[in-house]
Enzyme design. Structure first.
Site, mmCIF file in Angstrom:
data_model
loop_
_atom_site.group_PDB
_atom_site.id
_atom_site.type_symbol
_atom_site.label_atom_id
_atom_site.label_comp_id
_atom_site.label_asym_id
_atom_site.label_seq_id
_atom_site.Cartn_x
_atom_site.Cartn_y
_atom_site.Cartn_z
ATOM 1 N N HIS A 1 0.841 -1.189 0.000
ATOM 2 C CA HIS A 1 0.000 0.000 0.000
ATOM 3 C C HIS A 1 0.881 1.246 0.000
ATOM 4 C CE1 HIS A 1 -3.966 -1.743 0.225
ATOM 5 N NE2 HIS A 1 -3.550 -2.586 1.150
ATOM 6 N N ASP A 2 0.228 2.390 -0.015
ATOM 7 C CA ASP A 2 0.922 3.669 -0.172
ATOM 8 C C ASP A 2 2.064 3.840 0.830
ATOM 9 O OD1 ASP A 2 1.130 6.845 0.186
ATOM 10 O OD2 ASP A 2 0.192 6.429 -1.738
ATOM 11 N N ASP B 1 -0.092 6.993 -4.374
ATOM 12 C CA ASP B 1 -1.266 6.708 -5.193
ATOM 13 C C ASP B 1 -1.580 7.869 -6.136
ATOM 14 O OD1 ASP B 1 -1.604 4.256 -4.029
ATOM 15 O OD2 ASP B 1 -3.246 4.859 -2.725
#
Length: 331
Positions: free
Chosen positions: A132-133, A162
């Site tokens: 994830h980010d 993102d």
């Protein structure tokens, strides 16, 4: 540039944020975006009541297809035949299992621009790992440059990788479309989000390589009095970016502190810095907010996200856009 991509059709087979944001950027430039979601919808529809989905899918036509079914796959292939570009954000190998990878689709649409947006790219030992980010920020080195006074990385409350990945994808797709219309050739784009963030650290790399600094450009690293964040009387913050002498002089003259004129390049943490910090704390954030609009000294309030809508800059920009569109706001 709201009509720059008129007539372009893009298939958006993405979930959550980076891919949908890329598609929305293209839609904002006039492209027709057909977002293909599973029968149950993009998982982002179920986050915080669908806010993430709503925020990143403006201007799209959304269709629901079961790509694992023969009927859904057939409908998808028909859409591909009419498309100029396609964006996907599945883990590596998923689109190939579905028969929707680039090599398969270019046989029916040779000039297709195909963009895969992923965490770690399509190949390599980490390609199949979940991420994830926060992971992309950490691994790229970007998180390390956002530290508090104790040296601890600051946990971002926005997904910078993102959004920047979405921006880069929109940029690369637009460039590939330009080449497509010049040469008739399609293109495969592999965009790893971790590399997107790493591209923002070229200054840091060179400063480290030359032995100058491990923290990028020293002048803007928070070590100068004239380029720092200051607290106000009521616990809010102001950003002072008076890096050039002329802006520091303007600031000192405006607040009536001529004795500070030679202090701009002095180090933070020094007694002189403490005096400047104390002066900032002698006024409320609202007072400093008003003063920032009166002096050309690179002085701005640190706004909360929703507060920007009421700042004169954004209000004026919105008013001008409405006037251009023929919609003058009511008083």
């Amino acid at each position: 540039m709201k009509d720059a991509l008129n007539g372009i059709r893009v298939l958006d087979i993405t979930y959550y944020l980076p891919g949908p944001y890329a598609g929305m950027r293209l839609a904002d430039m006039g492209a027709e975006i057909i977002k293909v979601e599973p029968p149950q919808g993009d998982p982002a529809r179920y986050m915080s009541g669908g806010v993430v989905h709503e925020a990143n899918n403006r201007g799209k036509t959304i269709v629901h297809l079961d790509l694992k079914s023969p009927e859904g796959l057939a409908e998808m292939l028909e859409l591909v035949k009419t498309a100029d570009a396609l964006i996907e954000t599945f883990r590596p190998g998923v689109m190939k299992k579905l028969g929707l990878d680039y090599d398969s689709l270019k046989t029916i649409k040779p000039d297709l621009v195909y963009c895969s947006l992923s965490g770690y790219g399509q190949n390599g030992d980490m390609a199949a790992l979940g991420s994830h980010d926060l992971n992309y920020m950490a691994l790229s080195g970007a998180l390390d440059v956002l530290k508090d006074d104790s040296g601890r990385p600051v946990h971002p409350t926005n997904t910078f990788a993102d959004f920047t990945g979405g921006l880069l994808a929109a940029e690369q797709i637009t460039a590939a479309l330009l080449k497509k219309f010049r040469t008739g050739e399609g293109r495969y784009l592999d965009i790893p989000l971790v590399e997107v963030m790493a591209e923002f650290l070229t200054n840091h790399d060179l400063y480290h390589e030359r032995g100058i600094s491990d923290h990028g450009i020293p002048e803007i690293a928070g070590s100068r009095i004239s380029y720092a964040i200051y607290g106000t009387e009521d616990g809010r913050y102001m950003a002072l970016g008076a890096l050039e002498d002329k802006f520091w002089r303007n600031f000192c003259a405006f607040i009536g502190k001529p004795e500070w004129l030679e202090w701009g390049a002095k180090e933070t943490g020094s007694p002189k810095h403490q005096e400047v910090a104390s002066f900032f704390k002698s006024k409320s954030w609202r007072e400093w907010y008003g003063l920032s609009l009166q002096v050309d000294a690179c002085l701005t309030p640190v706004l909360k996200a929703h507060e920007r809508h009421e700042h004169p800059y954004f209000l004026q920009k919105k008013r001008l856009e409405q006037q251009v569109a023929g919609r003058t706001p009511r008083d």
